[in-house]
Design a protein around this motif. Structure first.
Motif, PDB file in Angstrom:
ATOM      1  N   VAL A 161      -4.692   0.777   3.479  1.00 46.22           N
ATOM      2  CA  VAL A 161      -3.297   0.877   3.049  1.00 46.22           C
ATOM      3  C   VAL A 161      -3.128   0.425   1.595  1.00 46.22           C
ATOM      4  O   VAL A 161      -2.013   0.227   1.129  1.00 46.22           O
ATOM      5  N   SER A 162      -4.242   0.276   0.886  1.00 44.60           N
ATOM      6  CA  SER A 162      -4.195  -0.261  -0.478  1.00 44.60           C
ATOM      7  C   SER A 162      -3.437   0.654  -1.438  1.00 44.60           C
ATOM      8  O   SER A 162      -2.910   0.195  -2.449  1.00 44.60           O
ATOM      9  N   LYS A 163      -3.360   1.935  -1.126  1.00 43.29           N
ATOM     10  CA  LYS A 163      -2.704   2.878  -2.037  1.00 43.29           C
ATOM     11  C   LYS A 163      -1.200   3.002  -1.776  1.00 43.29           C
ATOM     12  O   LYS A 163      -0.494   3.702  -2.498  1.00 43.29           O
ATOM     13  N   TYR A 164      -0.733   2.332  -0.743  1.00 49.08           N
ATOM     14  CA  TYR A 164       0.667   2.463  -0.368  1.00 49.08           C
ATOM     15  C   TYR A 164       1.501   1.312  -0.930  1.00 49.08           C
ATOM     16  O   TYR A 164       1.005   0.206  -1.159  1.00 49.08           O
ATOM     17  N   GLU A 165       2.773   1.583  -1.130  1.00 46.05           N
ATOM     18  CA  GLU A 165       3.694   0.571  -1.660  1.00 46.05           C
ATOM     19  C   GLU A 165       3.861  -0.593  -0.685  1.00 46.05           C
ATOM     20  O   GLU A 165       3.906  -1.761  -1.070  1.00 46.05           O
ATOM     21  N   ILE A 166       3.967  -0.274   0.593  1.00 48.93           N
ATOM     22  CA  ILE A 166       4.067  -1.299   1.641  1.00 48.93           C
ATOM     23  C   ILE A 166       2.736  -1.368   2.367  1.00 48.93           C
ATOM     24  O   ILE A 166       2.276  -0.381   2.953  1.00 48.93           O
ATOM     25  N   GLY A 167       2.084  -2.531   2.303  1.00 47.47           N
ATOM     26  CA  GLY A 167       0.801  -2.699   2.961  1.00 47.47           C
ATOM     27  C   GLY A 167       0.961  -3.086   4.414  1.00 47.47           C
ATOM     28  O   GLY A 167       1.985  -2.791   5.053  1.00 47.47           O
TER      29      GLY A 167
END
Length: 263
Positions: free
Chosen positions: A67-73
């Motif tokens: 989920v590192s590429k997402y705004e909310i982890g």
């Protein structure tokens, strides 16, 4: 600085920190109570945002989900999430849904045997001819015995549907969520409210006792200094008196010797 003074200073700092936490949580709760309205299931809503506590581990950290590429982890259990509520205006809602993308985290109501509130990540989004989208969502945590069924929601307004989006998660706070959930328990009330108040009261009593003791010491010192000054003054006067007597005696002796010489 002696050990006693240092210990008192540390206790005072700890008490101030606990008091600050207590006041922050209290003010936050009071503000929510005064200015927020409640969702049907009791969620607080203020200025178009809901605040909810995550109660399952389905969005917890998992090595199988990047989920590192997402705004909310990843969202640990007991975290508080801040949810931008879906606009009520139809045109605004259409634009709002158009901005939703894969990787966003949504909070929604979904019915299995009963209706529940779920917070999961968007894994696919397909437009529907005539308007609206089919959105598929899934939890991040793919390890353990978690509810990992994908949820599918049709965003077109269907009065008969019990599955619908509440809003989009725009932020999270594990610390704030932990504080809120803790303060809702008897032990939390003791640790975060009663104990800090007790510590503050004890420290204030110690401070007052210390101030009274210091005042007594100051008064004793002042009285002692005044007595010492009186004694010194008496000694000085006594010395002057003795010197005066000695001088008078010397003068008398001189006069007697003079008279004898004259004879």
């Amino acid at each position: 600085m002696d050990k006693h003074t240092k210990a008192k200073k540390i206790l005072r700092i700890v008490a101030n920190v606990l008091l600050g936490i207590f006041l922050a949580v209290s003010v936050f709760a009071v503000v929510l109570t005064i200015v927020s309205k409640k969702d049907a299931d009791g969620a607080a809503e203020i200025f178009g945002y809901q605040m909810r506590i995550v109660t399952s581990e389905s969005m917890g950290k998992s090595p199988e989900t990047d989920v590192s590429k997402y705004e909310i982890g990843s969202i640990p259990i007991k975290s508080m999430v801040f949810i931008q509520v879906e606009p009520e205006d139809e045109a605004e809602a259409e634009e709002w849904y158009a901005d939703i993308k894969v990787g966003d985290v949504l909070t929604f109501k979904y019915t299995y045997s009963k209706q529940v509130v779920i917070t999961h990540r968007v894994v696919s989004k397909e437009p529907i001819e005539g308007g609206g989208y089919i959105i598929e969502l899934e939890g991040d945590n793919k390890s353990g015995n978690q509810e990992l069924l994908k949820q599918t929601i049709n965003t077109t307004k269907q009065s008969s549907s019990t599955n619908y989006i509440i809003g989009k998660v725009t932020g999270q706070s594990y610390l704030l969520g932990l504080l809120i959930t803790t303060v809702q328990t008897p032990l939390g009330i003791v640790l975060l409210i009663i104990l800090p108040c007790f510590v503050i009261i004890v420290l204030e009593v110690i401070r007052i006792v210390g101030a009274i003791s210091a005042d007594k010491k100051e008064r004793y010192k002042k009285e002692s200094d005044e007595k010492s000054e009186e004694i010194e003054e008496l000694k000085r006067k006594l010395a002057e008196l003795e010197n005066s007597k000695a001088n008078d005696s010397t003068i008398q002796e001189s006069e007697t010797v003079s008279e004898e010489n004259e004879e």
